[in-house]
Design a protein around this motif. Structure first.
Motif, PDB file in Angstrom:
ATOM      1  N   LEU A   1      62.689  29.281  35.569  1.00  0.00           N
ATOM      2  CA  LEU A   1      61.964  30.533  35.314  1.00  0.00           C
ATOM      3  C   LEU A   1      63.539  31.175  34.111  1.00  0.00           C
ATOM      4  N   HIS A   2      64.190  30.658  34.539  1.00  0.00           N
ATOM      5  CA  HIS A   2      65.417  31.384  33.465  1.00  0.00           C
ATOM      6  C   HIS A   2      65.362  30.375  32.058  1.00  0.00           C
ATOM      7  N   ALA A   3      65.274  29.418  32.361  1.00  0.00           N
ATOM      8  CA  ALA A   3      65.280  28.640  30.972  1.00  0.00           C
ATOM      9  C   ALA A   3      63.846  28.897  30.137  1.00  0.00           C
ATOM     10  N   GLN A   4      62.485  29.534  30.773  1.00  0.00           N
ATOM     11  CA  GLN A   4      61.477  29.463  30.303  1.00  0.00           C
ATOM     12  C   GLN A   4      61.913  30.474  29.003  1.00  0.00           C
ATOM     13  N   ARG A   5      62.145  31.657  30.468  1.00  0.00           N
ATOM     14  CA  ARG A   5      63.238  32.999  29.140  1.00  0.00           C
ATOM     15  C   ARG A   5      63.138  32.598  28.007  1.00  0.00           C
ATOM     16  N   HIS A   6      64.315  31.818  28.305  1.00  0.00           N
ATOM     17  CA  HIS A   6      64.914  31.614  26.831  1.00  0.00           C
ATOM     18  C   HIS A   6      63.963  30.783  25.984  1.00  0.00           C
TER      19      HIS A   6
ATOM     20  N   GLN B   1      70.498  18.141  35.505  1.00  0.00           N
ATOM     21  CA  GLN B   1      70.022  19.346  36.986  1.00  0.00           C
ATOM     22  C   GLN B   1      68.302  19.231  37.026  1.00  0.00           C
ATOM     23  N   TYR B   2      67.585  18.731  36.111  1.00  0.00           N
ATOM     24  CA  TYR B   2      66.371  18.614  36.877  1.00  0.00           C
ATOM     25  C   TYR B   2      65.961  17.293  37.735  1.00  0.00           C
TER      26      TYR B   2
ATOM     27  N   ASP C   1      54.344  23.827  43.203  1.00  0.00           N
ATOM     28  CA  ASP C   1      54.173  23.842  42.268  1.00  0.00           C
ATOM     29  C   ASP C   1      55.378  24.274  41.725  1.00  0.00           C
ATOM     30  N   ILE C   2      56.233  24.384  42.989  1.00  0.00           N
ATOM     31  CA  ILE C   2      57.652  24.490  42.142  1.00  0.00           C
ATOM     32  C   ILE C   2      58.450  23.097  41.314  1.00  0.00           C
ATOM     33  N   LYS C   3      57.490  22.200  41.350  1.00  0.00           N
ATOM     34  CA  LYS C   3      58.226  21.155  40.677  1.00  0.00           C
ATOM     35  C   LYS C   3      57.306  20.986  39.425  1.00  0.00           C
ATOM     36  N   THR C   4      56.154  21.793  39.783  1.00  0.00           N
ATOM     37  CA  THR C   4      55.152  21.579  38.698  1.00  0.00           C
ATOM     38  C   THR C   4      55.729  22.066  37.403  1.00  0.00           C
ATOM     39  N   HIS C   5      56.327  23.456  37.983  1.00  0.00           N
ATOM     40  CA  HIS C   5      56.988  24.698  36.763  1.00  0.00           C
ATOM     41  C   HIS C   5      57.484  23.999  36.274  1.00  0.00           C
ATOM     42  N   LEU C   6      59.224  23.205  37.662  1.00  0.00           N
ATOM     43  CA  LEU C   6      60.000  23.002  36.966  1.00  0.00           C
ATOM     44  C   LEU C   6      59.883  21.876  35.921  1.00  0.00           C
ATOM     45  N   LYS C   7      58.862  20.671  35.773  1.00  0.00           N
ATOM     46  CA  LYS C   7      58.862  19.716  35.582  1.00  0.00           C
ATOM     47  C   LYS C   7      58.311  19.674  33.280  1.00  0.00           C
ATOM     48  N   LEU C   8      57.472  21.275  33.970  1.00  0.00           N
ATOM     49  CA  LEU C   8      56.558  21.748  31.921  1.00  0.00           C
ATOM     50  C   LEU C   8      57.642  21.906  31.830  1.00  0.00           C
ATOM     51  N   THR C   9      58.562  23.257  32.365  1.00  0.00           N
ATOM     52  CA  THR C   9      59.598  23.767  32.062  1.00  0.00           C
ATOM     53  C   THR C   9      60.527  22.694  30.887  1.00  0.00           C
ATOM     54  N   PHE C  10      61.170  22.637  32.178  1.00  0.00           N
ATOM     55  CA  PHE C  10      62.377  21.186  31.250  1.00  0.00           C
ATOM     56  C   PHE C  10      61.878  20.345  30.061  1.00  0.00           C
ATOM     57  N   ASP C  11      60.473  19.665  30.767  1.00  0.00           N
ATOM     58  CA  ASP C  11      59.857  19.005  29.475  1.00  0.00           C
ATOM     59  C   ASP C  11      60.040  20.210  28.070  1.00  0.00           C
ATOM     60  N   GLU C  12      59.505  21.047  27.704  1.00  0.00           N
ATOM     61  CA  GLU C  12      59.592  21.924  27.258  1.00  0.00           C
ATOM     62  C   GLU C  12      61.340  22.115  26.647  1.00  0.00           C
TER      63      GLU C  12
END
Length: 187
Positions: A168-173, A126-127, A9-20
């Motif tokens: 989450l921090h990246a998602q916020r931005h 970083q990802y 779940d963390i990996k999925t969140h990271l991938k979606l966020t970093f891709d965006e």
């Protein structure tokens, strides 16, 4: 607790966020450098801030992962996993732009000294670092070390939660960058 699902779940969140986040580097210069009417950061400055924040969080994550792995030799991992509870509400607010006041340290403010290509390359690295730490702690070891996080009064959080916080921090931005971009479209 299913540790493999938790890590996935963390990996999925990271991938979606970093891709965006990566997609923002493909925007035109006008969009990247548009100064929002509220006087806030440009998208390029926000991207640099994401890199800087990740840089400092990854220092803590690296130290935490090493200590967690060392602790796995002496602490009861099963007990830690069994007694774990996740404060989803407080964490999810971290990903919402403007959900609470956030005073960032000066060393995390963009200086404008890096090109978008440099920032993009560093954020990609970083990802990969985040994925590396999740692989190193693949059996739940990340539960065995906690560090205090003052943002949104999260308190003591484990190494996995630190990685999730980074995402989450990246998602916020991302939300902030979308607001900036919508302003450029209107003009």
């Amino acid at each position: 607790m299913d540790i493999f699902r938790y890590i996935q779940d963390i990996k999925t969140h990271l991938k979606l966020t970093f891709d965006e986040v990566d997609g923002w580097f493909k925007k035109d210069k006008e969009t990247l450098n548009h100064q929002p009417s509220n006087g806030g950061w440009t998208i390029q400055q926000i991207l640099e801030h994401i890199y800087l924040t990740n840089f400092y969080l990854l220092i803590l994550i690296e130290k935490g992962s090493k200590k967690a792995m060392k602790n796995s030799l002496n602490l009861d991992l099963e007990s830690e996993m069994k007694n774990y509870s996740f404060n989803k509400e407080n964490f999810d607010r971290v990903g919402e732009h403007g959900a609470f006041e956030w005073i960032r340290p000066e060393h995390m403010e963009p200086k404008g000294e890096m090109s978008p290509d440099e920032i993009r390359s560093l954020i990609t690295q970083q990802y990969l670092q985040c994925l590396h730490y999740l692989e190193v702690m693949k059996n739940g070891e990340g539960f065995l070390y906690k560090t205090t996080m003052t943002v949104n009064e999260l308190g003591k959080i484990n190494v996995y939660e630190y990685i999730y916080f980074l995402s989450l921090h990246a998602q916020r931005h991302i939300t902030q960058m979308k607001k900036n971009e919508s302003e450029t479209i209107k003009n």
